[in-house]
Write a protein that holds these residues in place. Structure first.
Motif, short mmCIF file in Angstrom:
data_model
loop_
_atom_site.label_atom_id
_atom_site.label_comp_id
_atom_site.label_asym_id
_atom_site.label_seq_id
_atom_site.Cartn_x
_atom_site.Cartn_y
_atom_site.Cartn_z
N PHE A 104 -4.89 1.48 -2.06
CA PHE A 104 -6.06 0.72 -1.64
C PHE A 104 -6.22 -0.54 -2.49
O PHE A 104 -6.53 -1.62 -1.98
CB PHE A 104 -7.32 1.57 -1.76
N GLN B 153 0.83 -1.20 0.00
CA GLN B 153 0.00 0.00 0.00
C GLN B 153 0.87 1.26 0.00
O GLN B 153 0.61 2.20 -0.76
CB GLN B 153 -0.93 0.02 1.21
N ASN C 16 -7.87 -3.62 -8.08
CA ASN C 16 -8.08 -4.71 -7.12
C ASN C 16 -7.90 -6.08 -7.78
O ASN C 16 -7.32 -7.01 -7.21
CB ASN C 16 -9.48 -4.64 -6.54
N ARG D 18 -3.50 -3.19 -1.63
CA ARG D 18 -3.82 -3.77 -0.32
C ARG D 18 -5.00 -4.73 -0.42
O ARG D 18 -4.95 -5.87 0.08
CB ARG D 18 -4.14 -2.65 0.66
N ASP D 19 -6.08 -4.28 -1.06
CA ASP D 19 -7.30 -5.08 -1.11
C ASP D 19 -7.12 -6.35 -1.94
O ASP D 19 -7.63 -7.42 -1.58
CB ASP D 19 -8.44 -4.25 -1.71
N THR E 236 1.25 3.94 -3.25
CA THR E 236 0.96 5.37 -3.09
C THR E 236 2.12 6.21 -3.57
O THR E 236 1.92 7.27 -4.19
CB THR E 236 0.63 5.66 -1.61
N GLN F 31 -14.47 -5.42 -2.35
CA GLN F 31 -13.79 -4.26 -1.76
C GLN F 31 -13.60 -3.12 -2.76
O GLN F 31 -13.17 -2.03 -2.38
CB GLN F 31 -12.40 -4.68 -1.26
N ALA G 253 -8.40 2.38 -9.30
CA ALA G 253 -8.80 1.95 -7.95
C ALA G 253 -9.77 0.78 -8.00
O ALA G 253 -9.70 -0.12 -7.16
CB ALA G 253 -9.42 3.13 -7.21
#
Length: 458
Positions: free
Chosen positions: A208, A79, A159, A211-212, A83, A187, A155
Motif C-alpha cells: 500500500f 505493490q 508512503n 503504491r500510494d 508485498t 493516503q 505503512a
C-alpha cells in the motif's frame, strides 16, 4: 514554514557524490537483503492472489513483477513486489524506529527506474538512501512507542519513502515534491490490529505504501497539489497520528551528513525482529549445553512491555498459532522451534510447520513475562531462562541481536541468505542468475542501467 520543506530540499540537493562510503555500502546491503527475501516471499499466501488482481487490471507495460515476469503499470508492479518482500517478515528493520525500509524502497525504486529507463546504480542508491533516511527520521522523532499507539510505521511513513524515491528519480522541484508528500500523507494509514488477528493484511502494508507514494509523486508531477504543512500543521502528521508527542530536532539533526540507512538491522530469522533476542539467547544455550526438547521442563522469557503486548499476548494464541502470521509474531513458537529444530528458518513458519506436535508441545511450556527494566524504544533486550527436568536452570540475556549494526551480518552471510531465499521462490531461478544478481548488487554503483538487475529476478 513546515519542516517538510527542509527535508524536501535535502532530497533534491543531495547527489551520489555527497554520500559517505558507508552509506553506499549500507544501501547495497539493503538491496541484497530486500531482493532475497522478495524472491522467497513470492511463494507466500496473498502474493499470487494480489498479482491476479493487478494482472486482471492490465495496463501499460512499465515495470516487472519479480519471479512471475508480468509487465504492468509501475504502481501495480511495485505493490506486488513490496508485498513479496514483507510476506515472510524476513526483511530489514531499523531497530529503534521500528521501520521496515527495503519492503517499500527497493520495489519502488526499481519500478520507477524501469518506467523511466536508463537509470544507473548511483541514481538508484542516492534515491533510496535519502528516502530511507527520511522515513526513519519520521519514526525516530516520535516520543511514544509504536506499540503504545497501535500504528504500523512502515505503512504510514513508508508512503513518504516511496514519494521521496519517485520524486527524486522524476527530478521534481521542491514545491512539487512537497505536494507529493502532502498527497502521500493524505493516503497514509496502517495499524497493528492485523498482527493481533493473525491476518495477511500485515504483509500488504508495504505494498500500500509503495503504491500510494508513487501515485502521490505522479499526481504532483501533473500539478495536483497536496497539503503544504504536511508534518507540523494543525492537522499534520505529527499532530494527528502522534498527538503532538514528537521531537522536531530529530528531523533535521545532521541532515545530509548522517543517514539512518547505516543503522538498519538485517534479520537472520523470518519473524518479528523482537523475537530475535530470545532466539539468539536460546540457540546459544542449546549449542553450549546440548539442551534437547525432551529434557525441557519449562522456559521463561523476560521481555519488555512492547514485546509482551505484540509477541506474548494472548498467551494461548502465541503458544498455539493458527496462522503463519501468528507464528511470526510469537515468542513461544520461535523459542520452541529453536530448541526443537536447532534453527529458525523459513521452514519453521510454513502452514505445515505450525502443526508440528513436538514444537507445539514445547511452545506450551514457554511463558513470556514482563520485565519493566527491559523497556526501551524499538527492539528490546530479552532474558531466556530454560529449566530442565533434572532441575538445572540455564539463563542468557541478549541486548544486541545478531544482524544489528553493532553485531552485523557479513556481506557473505547476506549473500548466503539470498541464495537460500531464492530456493523458495514461486518459480525457480537458475543458480547462474542468482550468483550474477549477487555480483551486480555488490557493485550496484557501477551498474549503468538497473534494468540489468531486474532481468535476473524472473
Amino acid at each position: 514554514m513546515d519542516v517538510i520543506y527542509t527535508l524536501a530540499g535535502n532530497i533534491i540537493d543531495t547527489n551520489y557524490e555527497n554520500l559517505p562510503s558507508e552509506v553506499v555500502k549500507a544501501t547495497k546491503r539493503l538491496f541484497m537483503d530486500g531482493l532475497g527475501v522478495g524472491l522467497a516471499g513470492s511463494a507466500e499466501a496473498g502474493v499470487s492472489e494480489l498479482i491476479d488482481i493487478v494482472r486482471d487490471w492490465d495496463g501499460r507495460r512499465e515495470s516487472t513483477v519479480w519471479v512471475y515476469g508480468d509487465r504492468l503499470p509501475c504502481v501495480s508492479a511495485a505493490q506486488a513486489n513490496a508485498t513479496m518482500i514483507h510476506a515472510l517478515d524476513y526483511d530489514d528493520t531499523h531497530d529503534v524506529a521500528i521501520l521496515h525500509a527495503s519492503s517499500v524502497a527497493v520495489p519502488t525504486a526499481l519500478a520507477i527506474a524501469e518506467k523511466l529507463g536508463g537509470v544507473d546504480g548511483k541514481r538508484l542508491i542516492t534515491a533510496v538512501a535519502l528516502a530511507v533516511d527520511l522515513a526513519a527520521r519520521l519514526c525516530l522523532a516520535n516520543k511514544v512507542s509504536v506499540f503504545d499507539r497501535g500504528w504500523q510505521y512502515t505503512a504510514i511513513h513508508g508512503n513518504f519513502s516511496a514519494a521521496a524515491i519517485t520524486g527524486k528519480l522524476l527530478g521534481l522541484d521542491t514545491e512539487t515534491l512537497v505536494s507529493a508528500f502532502g498527497l502521500a500523507y493524505h493516503q497514509a494509514g496502517g495499524n497493528l490490529q492485523c498482527i493481533h488477528d493473525g491476518t495477511l493484511a500485515k504483509r500488504a502494508g508495504p505494498g500500500f505504501a509503495a503504491r500510494d507514494g508513487i501515485m502521490a509523486a505522479l499526481m504532483a508531477q501533473k500539478g495536483i497539489t497536496g497539503a503544504r504543512n504536511v508534518l507540523q500543521g494543525r492537522d499534520g502528521l505529527f499532530n494527528v497520528y502522534h498527538r503532538g508527542d514528537y521531537n522536531p530536532e530529530v528531523l533535521t539533526a545532521n541532515l545530509g551528513e548522517k543517514f539512518e540507512v547505516v543503522n538498519l538491522s538485517f534479520k537472520p530469522y523470518p519473524c518479528c525482529r523482537n523475537t530475535n533476542p530470545p532466539i539468539d539467547a536460546t540457540l546459544t544455550m542449546v549449542g553450549e549445553y546440548n539442551i534437547k526438547a525432551e529434557d525441557v521442563d519449562s522456559v521463561t522469557i523476560y521481555v519488555s512491555k512492547g514485546a509482551m503486548k505484540l509477541l506474548g499476548e494472548p498467551l494461548s494464541t502465541k503458544q498455539n498459532p493458527s496462522t503463519t502470521v501468528d507464528a511470526q509474531f510469537s515468542i513461544p513458537w520461535a523459542v520452541a522451534s529453536a530448541i526443537v529444530k536447532g534453527k529458525v528458518g523459513i521452514a519453521e513458519f510454513t502452514p505445515q510447520a505450525i502443526k508440528d506436535k513436538t514444537v507445539l508441545a514445547l511452545s506450551n511450556k514457554v511463558t513470556p513475562k514482563l520485565d519493566e527494566s527491559l523497556n526501551r524504544m524499538g527492539v528490546s533486550p530479552a532474558i531466556v531462562e530454560i529449566k530442565t527436568k533434572d532441575g538445572k536452570v540455564y539463563s542468557k540475556r541478549v541486548d544486541t541481536p545478531y544482524g544489528s549494526p553493532e553485531n552485523p551480518m557479513s556481506m557473505d552471510a547476506m549473500a548466503a541468505k539470498l541464495r537460500d531465499c531464492a530456493s523458495y521462490a514461486a518459480k525457480p531461478l537458475s543458480q547462474k542468475n542468482v550468483e550474477k544478481l549477487i555480483q551486480l548488487v555488490s557493485r550496484l554503483e557501477a551498474v549503468s542501467d538497473v534494468e540489468e538487475v531486474v532481468r535476473l529476478l524472473v
